[in-house]
Design a protein around this motif. Structure first.
Motif, mmCIF file in Angstrom:
data_model
loop_
_atom_site.group_PDB
_atom_site.id
_atom_site.type_symbol
_atom_site.label_atom_id
_atom_site.label_comp_id
_atom_site.label_asym_id
_atom_site.label_seq_id
_atom_site.Cartn_x
_atom_site.Cartn_y
_atom_site.Cartn_z
ATOM 1 N N LEU A 192 -10.621 0.589 -1.253
ATOM 2 C CA LEU A 192 -9.885 0.058 -2.391
ATOM 3 C C LEU A 192 -10.325 -1.362 -2.726
ATOM 4 N N LEU A 199 -7.633 5.988 9.190
ATOM 5 C CA LEU A 199 -7.571 6.450 7.805
ATOM 6 C C LEU A 199 -7.103 5.347 6.880
ATOM 7 N N HIS A 200 -6.051 4.643 7.278
ATOM 8 C CA HIS A 200 -5.516 3.583 6.423
ATOM 9 C C HIS A 200 -6.523 2.427 6.272
ATOM 10 N N TRP A 238 0.799 -1.215 0.000
ATOM 11 C CA TRP A 238 0.000 0.000 0.000
ATOM 12 C C TRP A 238 0.834 1.268 0.000
ATOM 13 N N ASN A 240 -0.388 5.255 -0.816
ATOM 14 C CA ASN A 240 -0.743 5.993 0.395
ATOM 15 C C ASN A 240 -0.567 7.492 0.202
ATOM 16 N N THR A 241 -1.569 8.291 0.676
ATOM 17 C CA THR A 241 -1.541 9.749 0.479
ATOM 18 C C THR A 241 -0.456 10.433 1.292
ATOM 19 N N ASN A 295 -9.821 2.490 6.537
ATOM 20 C CA ASN A 295 -10.953 2.894 5.688
ATOM 21 C C ASN A 295 -10.563 2.927 4.220
ATOM 22 N N CYS A 296 -9.365 3.442 3.936
ATOM 23 C CA CYS A 296 -8.905 3.488 2.547
ATOM 24 C C CYS A 296 -8.695 2.093 1.979
#
Length: 422
Positions: free
Chosen positions: A111, A103-104, A73, A77-78, A106-107
């Motif tokens: 995905l 946050l991770h 990931w 990752n943002t 949920n993302c």
């Protein structure tokens, strides 16, 4: 020297930030232009490659490659795209800490849903509009088919017709069963007959009384049987009640004709059902009783019996030939133009119930003039077979007799009274 190092470090950080900014712009343009979420993910380049090209080798540790293999990931990752990461000394600890963040998680779930679910139909307005139009078209097809079936016309392939009609019948029957289950008791009505192919069929109806004390009778269906013995009919009734989840304990009445296989006190169907539910009382069909009375009465009167049989043969003579039907309709049209009124088609002669024959009798009365002309034309037609000419001549002479002028009126009065009683 220290100032030079600081300046060089700041210049390096500015170059890294500029490279990251360019990469963000490229990513946003890809997201805007692509409609396929999987294509978006496929075209985004790893941030690590940007850092590696625009920074010194010391900016990104060599261990980052191993971290990417353990944590795929990282490429998406943002944190690495928008904010950047400089604390490489504690990089692995930062990665593991971020991996358990909300946050991770949920993302990662979003995905996974993007990769597995097909979201195109739900977000495409064109697709939704097409689906709505298809539903409207299907409802129109069902409505048209229902109208054509009622009128006796054929449309579509017979398999398509049967499938659509079965869907309609299933929906209607489901609503009927819900209403029957809602009441406390119900009554069973059954009658056996043979269809056109001479196969035995059993018609089953259920009768209920609603809360407003109004009686309702529902036709459940016609079911094929090998024979009409009491045992076969009893098994059929139990299967029907079980299929529609109707307990026999709620059965309070049975209504059949006078045949021994259903009304017999010892071995009849009503006897076997009462062994299962004693409160299911048997009642002889009241509509069948007057029919038997009229039948026996007419059979004892010679001229009445002759009239009924002649009426049956007369109707069949016209209806059994497509050529005869076309010729008779032409005469009907001429009579309608002369009298400025519409005439009904000849109704089929009912072979069983006398009460139903009143409809056939009325259509013959109203078509008296075109029938007389039809039989006269066939009697003098030299192109037809002699047997047909002889029958037509006999019908013409009988309808012109004094006897025929009185009998239709008298028989109609009798059948009207019987129909009111039933």
């Amino acid at each position: 020297m220290d100032k030079f190092v600081v300046r060089k470090k700041r210049k390096h950080e500015d170059s890294v930030d500029e490279a990251v900014g360019q990469h963000n712009e490229e990513k946003e343009s890809l997201v805007t232009e692509s409609t396929d979420s999987e294509a978006i993910i496929e075209h985004i380049e790893p941030v690590q490659s940007v850092d590696a090209e625009n920074s010194n080798a010391s900016s990104v540790p060599k261990a980052f490659r191993n971290w990417e293999k353990q944590h795929p990931w990282l490429k998406l990752n943002t944190t690495w795209v928008d904010e950047g990461f400089l604390d490489w000394k504690h990089g692995l600890r930062g990665i593991e800490k971020h991996e358990v963040s909300t946050l991770h998680i949920n993302c990662a779930e979003a995905l996974a849903n993007v990769k597995t679910a097909n979201i195109v139909p739900s977000i495409s307005s064109a697709k939704s509009k097409q689906m709505m139009n298809d539903r409207v078209a299907l409802l129109k097809i069902f409505s048209t088919l229902k109208t054509l079936v009622r009128q006796g016309h054929k449309w579509l392939h017979h398999q398509s017709q049967n499938e659509i009609l079965e869907l309609m019948a299933s929906t209607v029957l489901s609503k009927i069963m819900d209403e029957i289950r809602a009441v406390e008791y119900f009554l069973l009505s059954l009658d056996e007959t043979s269809d056109v192919s001479r196969s035995e069929q059993v018609s089953i109806c259920l009768r209920i009384v609603s809360d407003d004390l109004s009686a309702k009778k529902y036709f459940i269906g016609s079911f094929s049987t090998k024979n009409t013995s009491a045992e076969t009919l009893f098994d059929l009734v139990k299967k029907i009640l079980m299929r529609y989840d109707l307990p026999i304990s709620k059965l309070r009445g049975q209504c059949y004709d006078g045949a021994s296989n259903v009304s017999g006190k010892i071995f009849g169907l009503q006897s076997q059902i009462r062994q299962e539910e004693p409160q299911a009382l048997f009642v002889h069909c009241n509509a069948h009783n007057p029919n038997l009375v009229v039948q026996d009465s007419v059979e004892k009167i010679l001229f009445a019996r002759k009239f009924i049989r002649t009426l049956k043969n007369l109707i069949n003579f016209v209806r059994d030939s497509t050529k005869h039907i076309a010729q008779f309709k032409d005469l009907q049209i001429e009579a309608e133009k002369e009298n400025d009124s519409s005439l009904p088609s000849l109704a089929a002669y009912c072979p069983t119930r006398w009460v139903v024959r009143i409809k056939s009798l009325k259509t013959v009365k109203e078509n008296y003039a075109p029938l007389m002309q039809f039989f006269y034309d066939r009697s003098i037609d030299r192109e037809v077979d002699s047997s047909i000419s002889a029958k037509a001549s006999g019908f013409f002479n009988y309808m012109g007799s004094f006897e025929y002028s009185l009998l239709p009126v008298e028989v109609e009065v009798l059948l009207v009274i019987v129909k009111m009683m039933t």
